[in-house]
Scaffold this motif. Structure first.
Motif, mmCIF file in Angstrom:
data_model
loop_
_atom_site.group_PDB
_atom_site.id
_atom_site.type_symbol
_atom_site.label_atom_id
_atom_site.label_comp_id
_atom_site.label_asym_id
_atom_site.label_seq_id
_atom_site.Cartn_x
_atom_site.Cartn_y
_atom_site.Cartn_z
ATOM 1 N N ALA A 75 0.825 -1.213 0.000
ATOM 2 C CA ALA A 75 0.000 0.000 0.000
ATOM 3 C C ALA A 75 0.859 1.263 0.000
ATOM 4 N N GLY A 76 2.180 1.109 -0.138
ATOM 5 C CA GLY A 76 3.069 2.264 -0.170
ATOM 6 C C GLY A 76 3.420 2.818 1.194
ATOM 7 N N ILE A 77 3.234 2.030 2.245
ATOM 8 C CA ILE A 77 3.531 2.457 3.609
ATOM 9 C C ILE A 77 4.867 1.870 4.032
ATOM 10 N N ASP A 78 5.760 2.736 4.498
ATOM 11 C CA ASP A 78 7.059 2.296 5.012
ATOM 12 C C ASP A 78 6.829 1.669 6.383
ATOM 13 N N ALA A 79 6.866 0.355 6.452
ATOM 14 C CA ALA A 79 6.579 -0.367 7.695
ATOM 15 C C ALA A 79 7.871 -0.913 8.295
ATOM 16 N N ARG A 80 8.048 -0.674 9.578
ATOM 17 C CA ARG A 80 9.222 -1.152 10.328
ATOM 18 C C ARG A 80 8.739 -2.049 11.456
ATOM 19 N N MET A 81 9.535 -3.077 11.764
ATOM 20 C CA MET A 81 9.173 -3.980 12.848
ATOM 21 C C MET A 81 10.373 -4.153 13.764
ATOM 22 N N GLU A 82 10.103 -4.068 15.059
ATOM 23 C CA GLU A 82 11.135 -4.285 16.065
ATOM 24 C C GLU A 82 10.691 -5.442 16.957
ATOM 25 N N LEU A 83 11.437 -6.546 16.887
ATOM 26 C CA LEU A 83 11.134 -7.732 17.683
ATOM 27 C C LEU A 83 12.207 -7.914 18.737
ATOM 28 N N ASP A 84 11.779 -8.102 19.961
ATOM 29 C CA ASP A 84 12.685 -8.358 21.069
ATOM 30 C C ASP A 84 13.183 -9.798 20.973
ATOM 31 N N PRO A 85 14.502 -10.020 20.945
ATOM 32 C CA PRO A 85 15.018 -11.383 20.878
ATOM 33 C C PRO A 85 14.583 -12.254 22.055
ATOM 34 N N ALA A 86 14.231 -11.642 23.185
ATOM 35 C CA ALA A 86 13.782 -12.406 24.353
ATOM 36 C C ALA A 86 12.341 -12.891 24.207
ATOM 37 N N ALA A 87 11.644 -12.449 23.165
ATOM 38 C CA ALA A 87 10.246 -12.833 22.965
ATOM 39 C C ALA A 87 10.192 -14.186 22.262
ATOM 40 N N VAL A 88 10.599 -15.230 22.986
ATOM 41 C CA VAL A 88 10.690 -16.568 22.415
ATOM 42 C C VAL A 88 9.313 -17.210 22.282
ATOM 43 N N PRO A 89 9.145 -18.071 21.294
ATOM 44 C CA PRO A 89 7.861 -18.770 21.147
ATOM 45 C C PRO A 89 7.562 -19.623 22.381
ATOM 46 N N GLY A 90 6.304 -19.774 22.665
ATOM 47 C CA GLY A 90 5.883 -20.647 23.759
ATOM 48 C C GLY A 90 5.654 -19.938 25.078
ATOM 49 N N LEU A 91 6.060 -18.683 25.214
ATOM 50 C CA LEU A 91 5.840 -17.975 26.468
ATOM 51 C C LEU A 91 4.426 -17.429 26.578
ATOM 52 N N LEU A 92 3.784 -17.234 25.468
ATOM 53 C CA LEU A 92 2.439 -16.666 25.461
ATOM 54 C C LEU A 92 1.435 -17.804 25.344
ATOM 55 N N PRO A 93 0.690 -18.084 26.437
ATOM 56 C CA PRO A 93 -0.249 -19.213 26.397
ATOM 57 C C PRO A 93 -1.462 -18.903 25.527
ATOM 58 N N ASP A 94 -2.140 -19.955 25.090
ATOM 59 C CA ASP A 94 -3.383 -19.796 24.340
ATOM 60 C C ASP A 94 -4.405 -19.093 25.217
ATOM 61 N N PRO A 95 -5.198 -18.216 24.685
ATOM 62 C CA PRO A 95 -5.377 -17.828 23.290
ATOM 63 C C PRO A 95 -4.549 -16.615 22.896
ATOM 64 N N GLY A 96 -3.472 -16.330 23.630
ATOM 65 C CA GLY A 96 -2.674 -15.126 23.412
ATOM 66 C C GLY A 96 -2.203 -14.898 21.993
ATOM 67 N N PRO A 97 -1.549 -15.893 21.358
ATOM 68 C CA PRO A 97 -1.080 -15.649 19.989
ATOM 69 C C PRO A 97 -2.218 -15.282 19.033
ATOM 70 N N ARG A 98 -3.351 -15.938 19.185
ATOM 71 C CA ARG A 98 -4.493 -15.627 18.312
ATOM 72 C C ARG A 98 -5.002 -14.214 18.581
ATOM 73 N N LEU A 99 -5.100 -13.831 19.854
ATOM 74 C CA LEU A 99 -5.581 -12.489 20.181
ATOM 75 C C LEU A 99 -4.650 -11.415 19.630
ATOM 76 N N LEU A 100 -3.344 -11.603 19.775
ATOM 77 C CA LEU A 100 -2.410 -10.607 19.246
ATOM 78 C C LEU A 100 -2.455 -10.589 17.719
ATOM 79 N N GLY A 101 -2.703 -11.738 17.109
ATOM 80 C CA GLY A 101 -2.881 -11.776 15.658
ATOM 81 C C GLY A 101 -4.097 -10.969 15.227
ATOM 82 N N LEU A 102 -5.167 -11.064 16.005
ATOM 83 C CA LEU A 102 -6.362 -10.275 15.700
ATOM 84 C C LEU A 102 -6.107 -8.780 15.872
ATOM 85 N N VAL A 103 -5.315 -8.422 16.871
ATOM 86 C CA VAL A 103 -4.953 -7.012 17.071
ATOM 87 C C VAL A 103 -4.159 -6.514 15.858
#
Length: 139
Positions: free
Chosen positions: A5-33
């Motif tokens: 869409a022509g938008i300059d998008a940047r993403m900053e991910l914390d290396p400490a944000a490892v998979p598995g720390l966010l219990p269900d339904p957290g990943p789905r909720l953040l995906g919806l956000v």
């Protein structure tokens, strides 16, 4: 989608944000956000820049989505139906022990979501990631 869409998008991910720390339904909720924030940028702004951040701090997974290009009179929040929109997502995050906030600052709009993470097993998750990164590649 934002880049298309022509938008300059940047993403900053914390290396400490490892998979598995966010219990269900957290990943789905953040995906919806993420989906709702992206949809709102594409439908209701003239954004040229967007920034997404994800980190785990203080026992919370924190997702932020910020963009510019908010019109002076953005109008009332539009709800497409049950289960959509920021207000409904805020209720769903509250039910999961988290929070969703949004605010306008000039022509910028920021959506921030937080959810509690599971800290038990954090060390083992880090150990698995470290081990996977240092193991020789299987042939």
């Amino acid at each position: 989608m934002l880049a298309a869409a022509g938008i300059d998008a940047r993403m900053e991910l914390d290396p400490a944000a490892v998979p598995g720390l966010l219990p269900d339904p957290g990943p789905r909720l953040l995906g919806l956000v993420m989906r709702e924030a992206t949809t709102n940028v594409l439908r209701h702004s003239r954004a040229r820049h967007a920034e997404v951040g994800y980190r785990i701090t203080g026992g919370l997974a924190r997702l932020t989505f910020a963009n510019d290009g908010v019109p002076e009179d953005p109008g009332a929040e539009r709800e497409a139906g049950p289960g959509t929109g920021l207000r409904t997502l805020a209720e769903r995050l509250r039910a999961a022990g988290g929070e969703l906030t949004w605010r306008r600052d000039g022509d910028h709009f920021v959506v921030a979501a937080s959810l509690p993470v599971e800290t038990t097993g954090h060390e083992s998750a880090n150990a698995r990631i470290t081990a996977a990164a240092t193991e020789p590649e299987a042939r």
